[in-house]
Scaffold this motif. Structure first.
Motif, PDB file in Angstrom:
ATOM      1  N   MET A  39       0.507  -0.913  -0.221  1.00  0.00           N
ATOM      2  CA  MET A  39       0.464  -0.169   0.540  1.00  0.00           C
ATOM      3  C   MET A  39       0.431   1.237   0.457  1.00  0.00           C
ATOM      4  N   ILE A  40       0.431   2.152  -0.390  1.00  0.00           N
ATOM      5  CA  ILE A  40       0.916   3.384  -1.104  1.00  0.00           C
ATOM      6  C   ILE A  40       0.540   4.470   0.008  1.00  0.00           C
ATOM      7  N   SER A  41       1.000   5.087   0.614  1.00  0.00           N
ATOM      8  CA  SER A  41       0.206   6.244   1.828  1.00  0.00           C
ATOM      9  C   SER A  41      -0.674   7.494   0.966  1.00  0.00           C
ATOM     10  N   CYS A  42      -1.088   8.043   1.082  1.00  0.00           N
ATOM     11  CA  CYS A  42      -1.651   9.848   0.678  1.00  0.00           C
ATOM     12  C   CYS A  42       0.012  10.567   0.917  1.00  0.00           C
ATOM     13  N   GLU A  43       0.023   9.327   1.956  1.00  0.00           N
ATOM     14  CA  GLU A  43       1.419  11.336   2.527  1.00  0.00           C
ATOM     15  C   GLU A  43       2.629  11.043   1.539  1.00  0.00           C
ATOM     16  N   LYS A  44       2.916   9.779   1.206  1.00  0.00           N
ATOM     17  CA  LYS A  44       3.724   9.967   0.435  1.00  0.00           C
ATOM     18  C   LYS A  44       3.498  10.215  -0.368  1.00  0.00           C
ATOM     19  N   ILE A  45       2.731  10.434  -1.847  1.00  0.00           N
ATOM     20  CA  ILE A  45       2.193  10.630  -2.029  1.00  0.00           C
ATOM     21  C   ILE A  45       2.227  12.349  -2.847  1.00  0.00           C
ATOM     22  N   LEU A  46       1.590  12.689  -1.843  1.00  0.00           N
ATOM     23  CA  LEU A  46       2.032  14.202  -1.666  1.00  0.00           C
ATOM     24  C   LEU A  46       3.570  14.701  -1.632  1.00  0.00           C
ATOM     25  N   GLN A  47       4.277  14.043  -0.899  1.00  0.00           N
ATOM     26  CA  GLN A  47       5.588  14.254  -0.527  1.00  0.00           C
ATOM     27  C   GLN A  47       6.182  14.276  -2.234  1.00  0.00           C
ATOM     28  N   TYR A  48       5.974  13.111  -2.554  1.00  0.00           N
ATOM     29  CA  TYR A  48       6.414  13.317  -3.917  1.00  0.00           C
ATOM     30  C   TYR A  48       5.846  14.919  -5.276  1.00  0.00           C
ATOM     31  N   LEU A  49       4.748  15.010  -5.170  1.00  0.00           N
ATOM     32  CA  LEU A  49       4.042  15.685  -6.015  1.00  0.00           C
ATOM     33  C   LEU A  49       4.492  17.198  -5.496  1.00  0.00           C
ATOM     34  N   MET A  50       4.835  17.732  -3.745  1.00  0.00           N
ATOM     35  CA  MET A  50       4.728  18.900  -3.342  1.00  0.00           C
ATOM     36  C   MET A  50       7.178  19.164  -3.450  1.00  0.00           C
ATOM     37  N   ASN A  51       7.641  17.918  -4.340  1.00  0.00           N
ATOM     38  CA  ASN A  51       9.009  17.933  -4.365  1.00  0.00           C
ATOM     39  C   ASN A  51       8.789  18.427  -5.660  1.00  0.00           C
ATOM     40  N   PHE A  52       7.545  17.104  -6.429  1.00  0.00           N
ATOM     41  CA  PHE A  52       7.789  18.119  -7.785  1.00  0.00           C
ATOM     42  C   PHE A  52       7.874  19.317  -8.168  1.00  0.00           C
ATOM     43  N   ALA A  53       6.897  19.981  -7.745  1.00  0.00           N
ATOM     44  CA  ALA A  53       6.043  21.305  -7.316  1.00  0.00           C
ATOM     45  C   ALA A  53       5.845  21.880  -6.782  1.00  0.00           C
ATOM     46  N   PRO A  54       7.108  22.460  -6.349  1.00  0.00           N
ATOM     47  CA  PRO A  54       6.813  23.118  -4.449  1.00  0.00           C
ATOM     48  C   PRO A  54       5.822  24.139  -4.311  1.00  0.00           C
ATOM     49  N   LEU A  55       5.005  23.828  -3.373  1.00  0.00           N
ATOM     50  CA  LEU A  55       4.076  24.653  -2.753  1.00  0.00           C
ATOM     51  C   LEU A  55       4.160  25.948  -2.756  1.00  0.00           C
ATOM     52  N   GLU A  56       5.786  26.747  -2.755  1.00  0.00           N
ATOM     53  CA  GLU A  56       6.114  28.285  -1.839  1.00  0.00           C
ATOM     54  C   GLU A  56       6.203  28.789  -4.115  1.00  0.00           C
ATOM     55  N   LEU A  57       6.105  27.842  -4.482  1.00  0.00           N
ATOM     56  CA  LEU A  57       6.405  28.677  -5.902  1.00  0.00           C
ATOM     57  C   LEU A  57       4.412  29.067  -6.376  1.00  0.00           C
ATOM     58  N   ALA A  58       4.115  28.771  -6.350  1.00  0.00           N
ATOM     59  CA  ALA A  58       1.944  29.598  -5.934  1.00  0.00           C
ATOM     60  C   ALA A  58       1.909  30.681  -5.711  1.00  0.00           C
ATOM     61  N   GLU A  59       1.420  30.942  -6.540  1.00  0.00           N
ATOM     62  CA  GLU A  59       1.267  32.942  -6.541  1.00  0.00           C
ATOM     63  C   GLU A  59       0.368  33.124  -5.003  1.00  0.00           C
ATOM     64  N   ASP A  60       0.048  34.355  -4.556  1.00  0.00           N
ATOM     65  CA  ASP A  60      -0.263  34.350  -2.896  1.00  0.00           C
ATOM     66  C   ASP A  60      -1.452  33.790  -2.927  1.00  0.00           C
ATOM     67  N   TRP A  61      -2.196  34.355  -3.874  1.00  0.00           N
ATOM     68  CA  TRP A  61      -3.958  34.080  -3.724  1.00  0.00           C
ATOM     69  C   TRP A  61      -4.352  33.106  -4.406  1.00  0.00           C
ATOM     70  N   ASP A  62      -3.656  31.971  -4.296  1.00  0.00           N
ATOM     71  CA  ASP A  62      -3.444  30.254  -4.686  1.00  0.00           C
ATOM     72  C   ASP A  62      -4.256  30.157  -3.141  1.00  0.00           C
ATOM     73  N   ASN A  63      -5.221  28.838  -3.864  1.00  0.00           N
ATOM     74  CA  ASN A  63      -5.571  28.036  -2.601  1.00  0.00           C
ATOM     75  C   ASN A  63      -4.549  26.134  -2.970  1.00  0.00           C
ATOM     76  N   VAL A  64      -3.416  26.388  -2.734  1.00  0.00           N
ATOM     77  CA  VAL A  64      -2.789  25.187  -3.126  1.00  0.00           C
ATOM     78  C   VAL A  64      -2.715  23.871  -1.959  1.00  0.00           C
ATOM     79  N   GLY A  65      -2.711  23.076  -1.905  1.00  0.00           N
ATOM     80  CA  GLY A  65      -2.542  21.493  -1.663  1.00  0.00           C
ATOM     81  C   GLY A  65      -3.411  20.431  -0.648  1.00  0.00           C
TER      82      GLY A  65
END
Length: 266
Positions: free
Chosen positions: A1-27
């Motif tokens: 089984m793969i945890s949601c956390e593990k996939i989210l960690q990969y996604l956050m490395n692939f597209a760091p949420l710090e890159l999001a615009e200030d007005w955005d709603n990400v994660g």
């Protein structure tokens, strides 16, 4: 089984949420990051028909480019289509994650993928990230790059039409104008025309633009090519499903098949 956390960690490395615009709603916008994931669906926009597809195909994580709950919500009830959809997703234990503008600006994100599709060289952000660490790695919003050789604007338009398999595209500018440096800003991002022009771009490719933005482009003397919001971003959601499938071969990853452009042309 793969945890949601593990996939989210990969996604956050692939597209760091710090890159999001200030007005955005990400994660992670809905769900339990501790739950086990067996199937992931990607989409551009999470609508009721796309949510029904996820339930039918037993996805338990949806990665949607456009965020849900983007505006302030005071009630989640079945009296609205969004409320009914969210309650249905929660009832089926389906988590929802959105990278949105972080994915636009990531090192292998949507704007960079546009650069690669057009074989642009010497690519760089139109605007560096406000995060000094990310800016130090050359990351930020939009992209600009050089075509292999100068071509008339109409030739670039023809190339994009073939790439997107469409018969028509809106544009601003002289069709015979020579272009060599191209700006890219997916979605509704005509506001980047100033940065594109400052970098010497003769044209900015974006999804859509307001009428007054088109007038401004004409006054500035920079061309716009409007490929449609859906056309500018959906292909990258399909690519993301492929990337996730390669990274997590033990689970099923796929792009929505019912999603389509809401705009039709006769």
């Amino acid at each position: 089984m793969i945890s949601c956390e593990k996939i989210l960690q990969y996604l956050m490395n692939f597209a760091p949420l710090e890159l999001a615009e200030d007005w955005d709603n990400v994660g992670l916008l809905l769900g339990n990051r501790k739950q086990d994931i067996t199937s992931v669906m990607t989409c551009l926009t999470l609508t009721p028909d796309v949510a029904s597809e996820a339930i039918e195909r037993k996805a338990n994580l949806i990665v949607t480019h456009h965020p849900i709950l983007f505006r302030s919500v005071q009630q989640i009830t079945t009296e609205t289509s969004e409320g009914a959809m969210l309650l249905d997703l929660a009832r089926h234990d389906i988590a929802v994650y959105s990278p949105h503008t972080a994915f636009d600006s990531a090192a292998q994100g949507i704007n960079q993928q546009w650069c690669e599709r057009l074989a642009l060289q010497s690519c760089q952000p139109l605007e560096l990230s406000a995060d000094l660490n990310l800016a130090g790695h050359g990351l930020g919003s939009g992209r600009s790059g050089l075509l292999p050789q100068p071509i008339p604007l109409q030739n670039l338009i023809l190339q994009i039409k073939e790439m997107l398999s469409v018969d028509t595209l809106q544009y601003v500018g002289r069709s015979d104008a020579e272009v060599i440096k191209v700006g890219i800003a997916c979605g509704a991002a005509a506001e980047f025309m100033k940065q594109a022009q400052q970098q010497g771009c003769q044209v900015l490719i974006t999804g859509e633009a307001r009428f007054h933005a088109c007038l401004e482009a004409r006054q500035r003397g920079i061309a716009l090519i409007l490929v449609g919001h859906y056309g500018s971003e959906r292909f990258a959601c399909e690519k993301l499903a492929e990337i996730l499938q390669q990274e997590f071969p033990e689970i099923k990853c796929f792009a929505s098949e019912v999603e389509s452009d809401p705009i039709s042309i006769l």
